[in-house]
Structures are given as C-alpha cells and as structure tokens.
Design an enzyme around this catalytic site. Structure first.
Site, PDB file in Angstrom:
ATOM      1  N   HIS A 185     -40.269  48.021 -14.697  1.00 34.30           N
ATOM      2  CA  HIS A 185     -41.507  48.780 -14.864  1.00 34.30           C
ATOM      3  C   HIS A 185     -42.516  47.969 -15.672  1.00 34.30           C
ATOM      4  O   HIS A 185     -42.411  47.861 -16.896  1.00 34.30           O
ATOM      5  CB  HIS A 185     -41.161  50.093 -15.585  1.00 34.30           C
ATOM      6  N   SER A 241     -48.114  52.943 -13.965  1.00 34.74           N
ATOM      7  CA  SER A 241     -47.311  54.052 -14.455  1.00 34.74           C
ATOM      8  C   SER A 241     -48.130  55.350 -14.430  1.00 34.74           C
ATOM      9  O   SER A 241     -48.680  55.711 -13.389  1.00 34.74           O
ATOM     10  CB  SER A 241     -46.777  53.724 -15.848  1.00 34.74           C
TER      11      SER A 241
END
Length: 341
Positions: A323, A181
């Site tokens: 994610h 991320s």
C-alpha cells in the site's frame, strides 16, 4: 477471476441518478460549490527544481452561500512556451516534494502539480467542528445524508480545479486528479462530480473506493465503518454485513466518471484493498462506458504484476509491493495520459 452476476447494472441509468444514489447512500451531499475562488501567493521558491519550476504556496479563499473558507495549495509548473498538463494531487502531507509525489520528475515530464494536504481542509477524524466542516455544519451536526470527510476533501479538490482555470500556463483540457488510499476514494468521487477533469486516478483505494464491495476478500464495509465512519454519510451504515442489499456497487463510481477517463491502480501485496475486486470494478464499469459509445478497458483479463492496461478510457495496472503511492505508479499514469494508439 471472480464472476459477479449479481452486480446492479448502471447501464441505462442516467448519470444524474447514478450520482444521486452514490451521494444519498454512501458519500453524502457535498456542500454547495463556491461562487468565487481566488488565490493569493504567500511565498515563492524561485530555485525549486534547480530553477526549472518555481514552487509557490498559494492561499485559496472560497466564497459560498454558507460562508468563507481558505486553505493552502502548493503550485509547481515547468517553465514552458506551451500550456502544460496538470495533476491536482490530494495528499496526506503538505511537503513538496513528498514521498508520494516526485515533483521534480513530474516537472521533467512536462507536468504541473497543484497539491494540497487533506487535513488543511478538515481533520481526518469524527470532529465536524474544524476546518471546512466547522463552516458548513452548524455545531458540527450532520443530517443522515450529509457528506462525511471524503465529501469535504472532494469539495476542496473541485475548488482547486476552479483556481486552475485562472492559470494561463495550464492546459485546461488536461487536468487530472490523483489520490492514494482514502484520498483515492476522494479522487474518484471528485472526477465523478466534476466533468472538467481529464482523468481521475485512484491508487490503492480499495473498499468504498474502486473495489467491488460484494464478495470482497479484503476490507469490508463493516471494517471501514468501524474504523472510519466519519468518511461517509450516516446512511452508509445500514450496509454493514449487508453488501448484497446495496442498490449499487463501486463500479457505479467508476462509471460516473464518464465521459472522461478513469484509472485504477492496485498493488500485489495490498490484500486489504483487494486488487482483484478493484479490477472487477474496472471491467464492470467498462460495460457502462461501452453502452454510451465510449471505449472502456482494453482487456477484461486480470493482468499479471507489472502489466498495464492502457488505450481505452479506463486504465489499470497492478505493481509489486504494498500500500503506497510510488514513483512507478506515477510513471504508469504519465504513460496512460501520453498513450498513442
């Protein structure tokens, strides 16, 4: 797959100029490198991983022209008669093992890990008076081209690389940096600025990381600046709703990782990170690698879920799910590093 004929090309541009543009317009100038990095072992868990690999907590002390800064790093290395490859993992937590780092499994595959928690370097917010930021920036004030928090975390990852040079059991030619991320963005910038790395692994880094900013169906520059302006330099704000005026795009960041390897990982359901644009960045950066005599990515066809593109100096995979930095991602990274043509 999208075609982007309006991407600024880095081909023919010196790497120093690519980095100058990226730092001036997006990430900001990084604090000067330390002239000394020393490690003090604070604790040892000799029974970690069933005694196969002691866990050490090390306090790194960095001396630079602007002052002194210390932060903790967690070191695990398998017992081996040979030098071992190593991952420097920029993590969200200081736990070892961690949900984002299957440490014992990495040990079983023969890898050492040097891990640090990004907020032990500086908080993930707009406060530039704490941690490294508080040492570097007088009264927490930045110039328009001074780095944001991504630059500070990058500085720390390079300091960990400095420390890794002192570890006799580590193969200095096989040290890679990993981040997920926002820390995937950090890993890419770290690899671009430090050619000692063997590979920079970006996991789901998306907007302002691996993903092309133009024609992005996920997070846009305006979104990331609204929520996280402190990650970047102030200059980056001028590109809100103006992606087409960027004198670069994110494939420049991948290209700047040359001459070493770079890898981008996407997740099928991570729409905010825009997997297609992450892959487009690999394809566009591949042209730069090829232009300097290095094999880029082995296929420019957007792969199906679960497929990996390995073999060149740019790697890519897209897995199922959302994610997350998963065990599957780590195994693909290991397979890429161990790929035999």
């Amino acid at each position: 797959m999208k075609k982007m004929d309006n991407l600024p090309s880095p081909i023919g541009v010196e790497k120093s100029e690519i980095l100058r543009v990226l730092l001036k317009e997006e990430y900001g100038a990084i604090p000067s490198r330390p002239y000394s990095v020393t490690g003090r072992v604070e604790s040892v868990d000799a029974r970690f991983a069933a005694g196969k690999a002691p866990l050490k907590k090390v306090i790194l002390t960095c001396l630079a022209e602007w002052g002194e800064f210390s932060f903790p790093v967690y070191y695990v290395a398998p017992k081996s008669e040979e030098n071992v490859p190593c991952f420097i993992h920029i993590n969200f937590r200081d736990s070892v093992p961690d949900k984002y780092q299957p440490t014992e499994e990495l040990v079983d595959y023969g890898f050492a890990t040097l891990t640090f928690c990004y907020e032990d370097v500086s908080s993930d917010d707009g406060d530039f008076t704490n941690g490294l930021a508080g040492v570097v920036f007088k009264n927490g004030e930045r110039r328009a081209d001074d780095c944001g928090k991504i630059g500070l975390w990058t500085w720390a990852a390079m300091a960990v690389m400095d420390y890794a040079q002192s570890l006799s059991e580590i193969d200095k030619t096989r040290i890679s940096v990993v981040g997920h991320s926002r820390l995937g963005k950090t890993a890419l910038l770290t690899g671009a600025l430090d050619e000692r790395f063997y590979c920079a692994f970006s996991n789901d880094s998306g907007c302002s990381g691996a993903a092309i900013s133009r024609d992005n169906s996920g997070e846009l520059i305006k979104d990331i600046i609204r929520n996280f302006p402190y990650w970047f330099c102030e200059n980056y704000k001028k590109y809100v709703d103006a992606e087409d005026t960027l004198p670069f795009d994110q494939h420049w960041l991948l290209a700047a990782n040359a001459p070493h390897k770079v890898y981008v990982a996407s997740a099928r359901d991570d729409f905010w990170a825009c997997p297609e644009n992450e892959f487009l960045s690999c394809a566009a950066a591949s042209d730069y690698y090829n232009s300097i005599g290095l094999e880029g990515i082995m296929s420019k066809t957007f792969p199906e879920e679960g497929k990996c593109i390995h073999g060149g100096n740019i790697g890519y995979h897209m897995r199922a799910g959302d994610h997350y930095l998963s065990r599957e991602d780590w195994l693909h990274y290991i397979n890429f590093l161990n790929f035999k043509k």
